[in-house]
Design an enzyme around this catalytic site. Structure first.
Site, mmCIF file in Angstrom:
data_model
loop_
_atom_site.group_PDB
_atom_site.id
_atom_site.type_symbol
_atom_site.label_atom_id
_atom_site.label_comp_id
_atom_site.label_asym_id
_atom_site.label_seq_id
_atom_site.Cartn_x
_atom_site.Cartn_y
_atom_site.Cartn_z
ATOM 1 N N TYR A 1 0.867 -1.192 0.000
ATOM 2 C CA TYR A 1 0.000 0.000 0.000
ATOM 3 C C TYR A 1 0.893 1.228 0.000
ATOM 4 O O TYR A 1 1.896 1.273 0.745
ATOM 5 C CB TYR A 1 -0.893 0.001 1.243
ATOM 6 C CG TYR A 1 -1.700 1.257 1.446
ATOM 7 C CD1 TYR A 1 -1.415 2.113 2.512
ATOM 8 C CD2 TYR A 1 -2.736 1.608 0.574
ATOM 9 C CE1 TYR A 1 -2.165 3.269 2.707
ATOM 10 C CE2 TYR A 1 -3.480 2.757 0.768
ATOM 11 C CZ TYR A 1 -3.192 3.594 1.831
ATOM 12 O OH TYR A 1 -3.924 4.742 2.017
ATOM 13 N N ASP B 1 9.247 2.482 -1.256
ATOM 14 C CA ASP B 1 8.320 3.188 -0.377
ATOM 15 C C ASP B 1 8.717 2.846 1.061
ATOM 16 O O ASP B 1 8.339 1.802 1.590
ATOM 17 C CB ASP B 1 6.881 2.760 -0.679
ATOM 18 C CG ASP B 1 5.898 3.432 0.254
ATOM 19 O OD1 ASP B 1 4.669 3.314 0.013
ATOM 20 O OD2 ASP B 1 6.343 4.079 1.232
ATOM 21 N N LYS C 1 5.898 9.582 8.254
ATOM 22 C CA LYS C 1 5.711 9.051 9.619
ATOM 23 C C LYS C 1 6.810 9.463 10.617
ATOM 24 O O LYS C 1 6.808 10.593 11.120
ATOM 25 C CB LYS C 1 5.558 7.535 9.536
ATOM 26 C CG LYS C 1 4.271 7.116 8.764
ATOM 27 C CD LYS C 1 4.073 5.625 8.731
ATOM 28 C CE LYS C 1 2.976 5.230 7.771
ATOM 29 N NZ LYS C 1 1.639 5.184 8.386
HETATM 30 P P1 KE4 Z 1 -0.132 8.647 4.455
HETATM 31 O O1 KE4 Z 1 -0.650 9.347 3.202
HETATM 32 O O2 KE4 Z 1 -1.231 7.909 5.201
HETATM 33 O O3 KE4 Z 1 0.693 9.569 5.337
HETATM 34 O O4 KE4 Z 1 0.896 7.512 3.957
HETATM 35 C C1 KE4 Z 1 0.469 6.571 3.022
HETATM 36 C C2 KE4 Z 1 1.392 5.370 3.109
HETATM 37 C C3 KE4 Z 1 2.352 5.209 2.123
HETATM 38 N N1 KE4 Z 1 3.208 4.159 2.154
HETATM 39 C C4 KE4 Z 1 3.162 3.257 3.169
HETATM 40 C C5 KE4 Z 1 4.127 2.115 3.170
HETATM 41 C C6 KE4 Z 1 2.194 3.385 4.200
HETATM 42 O O5 KE4 Z 1 2.156 2.469 5.190
HETATM 43 C C7 KE4 Z 1 1.294 4.453 4.171
HETATM 44 C C8 KE4 Z 1 0.202 4.629 5.213
HETATM 45 N N2 KE4 Z 1 0.120 3.603 6.188
HETATM 46 C C9 KE4 Z 1 -1.182 3.411 6.813
HETATM 47 C C10 KE4 Z 1 -1.065 2.233 7.788
HETATM 48 N N3 KE4 Z 1 -1.113 1.001 7.123
HETATM 49 C C11 KE4 Z 1 -1.666 4.651 7.470
HETATM 50 C C12 KE4 Z 1 -2.903 4.459 8.326
HETATM 51 C C13 KE4 Z 1 -4.140 4.995 7.638
HETATM 52 O O6 KE4 Z 1 -4.308 4.809 6.415
HETATM 53 O O7 KE4 Z 1 -4.941 5.627 8.378
#
Ligand code: KE4
Length: 427
Positions: free
Chosen positions: A142, A237, A265
């Site tokens: 993801y 990523d 993060k």
């Molecule tokens: P954000 O746009 O949520 O800051 O990041 C997206 C993203 C991109 N790449 C990786 C590997 C990620 O894990 C994420 C976001 N992770 C999720 C948890 N699995 C965030 C939690 C959520 O979607 O509320």
């Protein structure tokens, strides 16, 4: 009295699904989410006064624990000088310098406001730099809600993708090929067929959005070779693993250098943040020097920069990664002792301060393996632990996170609760 239940009722009238991000709605585990009132160290308190040991850590950023003094003070001090400028400020240069020093594959870096923005920008930059259009991703990885990456596998292994969300144009999804993770045969066949069309290959080097599984030996190295040979960009990523698994993220551990890396993060200390970086020759294609447009009002926001600098510097100052490895090892040893005492098909994965307990016998090398998990058993386990004050991620397909404030008593309490709830699950 405002309770989680009354807040959720009102939230659902005002906010889609009652949440600002879907996973928070507990749809994967059933029931309704609690509403947090405050967080400190390794613990959370909800508005009903219940206390939890937290293993979500706001999905990764809280590596020092929640509200670490050093970060709170840095943000408080920065706020006194202004909340946002939209004008270059020294803290942007300081954080960029630290990232370039810590991550050797990054010669230049640009700040954004989320992991999604970081990966979205990597995709556009890969297409702009190579003048190609095809993007390759992997099932189970993801990358945020980027149109080009909300794409599920085509009907056949090598066929171009279909939208994985309403609102994503089929024509755009068709430019993305989604392959099984760890399937080098599929990757080799795709490059043999259309290597000269591929702009970039993007992956979580350690997929942590389908639980937590690992690249097979040689998988990342071969991806690197194929991208180099065919002129495609390799994009890691590391939004989750960057600054979580070490100063240089997973690429430092595995020794494979991507062309671009997405971050987020941990580097923001809990404030909205993202970044992407890589070889200067590629990054210089970005506006205003180059033809690839990318921008953001709050990019390089002084509060986010202050929080990220404070958090990363504290990790370095206190040898945080070594201490996280020790906490992770203690948890893993304890968890494996517990698993030996329960008659359940379980697979426990850990790397550094990230972990996942799959409710399947395993092995788990990809999404198809992860999907063999018993989701009903996971749901019972999740809610049993939550009732006992242990907050794991509300989905089998998420990773757990340790922080520097998880104490020995926290781990002992957690393993007792895990034992109790695994035994009741397998009854
Ligand atoms: P954000 O746009 O949520 O800051 O990041 C997206 C993203 C991109 N790449 C990786 C590997 C990620 O894990 C994420 C976001 N992770 C999720 C948890 N699995 C965030 C939690 C959520 O979607 O509320």
């Amino acid at each position: 009295m405002t309770t989680s239940a009354s807040l959720f009722d009102e939230a659902r009238r005002l906010i889609p699904g009652g949440v600002n991000s879907p996973v928070r709605a507990f749809r994967n585990v059933g029931g309704s989410p609690f509403f947090v009132s405050r967080a400190k160290g390794s613990h959370l308190w909800d508005v009903d006064g219940k206390e939890y040991i937290d293993y979500v850590g706001t999905w990764g950023p809280a590596i020092l624990g929640h509200a670490p003094e050093v970060v709170v003070e840095a943000v408080r001090e920065a706020a006194l000088h202004g909340l946002s400028f939209g004008i270059p400020n020294p803290s942007e240069v300081e954080l960029a310098r630290l990232i370039v020093q810590w991550v050797p594959s990054v010669e230049k870096v640009r700040m954004v406001n989320s992991g999604t923005e970081a990966t979205m920008s990597c995709v556009r930059l890969a297409r702009g730099f190579t003048r190609r259009e095809v993007i390759v991703k992997f099932e189970g990885c993801y990358h945020g809600h980027v149109d080009s990456l909300l794409v599920k596998a085509g009907s056949g292994a090598l066929t171009h993708g279909h939208p994985d969300s309403a609102g994503v144009p089929g024509a755009l999804a068709a430019l993305t090929v989604t392959l099984p993770f760890n399937d080098l045969g599929a990757v080799e066949a795709l490059f043999a067929r259309e290597g000269t069309q591929i702009a970039g290959v993007i992956l979580e080097p350690v997929p942590a959005n389908a639980g937590l599984y690992f690249p097979r030996p040689g998988f990342l190295e071969r991806l690197r070779e194929l991208c180099t040979r065919h002129g495609a960009l390799l994009v890691f990523d590391e939004v989750m693993t960057g600054f979580r698994l070490g100063k240089g993220g997973f690429q430092e551990r595995c020794g494979v250098s991507p062309d671009l890396t997405a971050f987020g993060k941990v580097m923001g200390g809990g404030l909205p943040i993202g970044a992407f970086g890589g070889r200067a020759k590629i990054m210089d294609q970005l506006s205003p020097d180059g033809p690839v447009y990318q921008a953001g009002t709050l990019s390089g926001n002084p509060l986010a920069m202050a929080a990220g600098l404070a958090q990363l510097r504290e990790l370095e100052r206190t040898d945080g990664y070594a201490r996280l490895e020790e906490i992770g090892r203690q948890m893993e040893d304890g968890m494996r002792d517990v698993l030996r005492t329960v008659a359940l098909p379980l697979t426990f994965h850990r790397i550094g301060s990230m972990f996942c307990l799959y409710f399947t016998a395993g092995p788990v090398w990809n999404l198809a393996d992860a999907r063999k998990s018993d989701l009903e058993a996971f749901r019972r386990f999740f809610h049993g632990c939550l009732d006992d004050g242990i907050y794991f991620a509300p989905s089998q397909f998420e990773a757990g996170f340790l922080c520097l404030r998880h104490t020995k008593p926290d781990l002992e309490r957690t393993l007792d609760v895990v034992t109790k709830n695994l035994r009741s699950t397998c009854r």
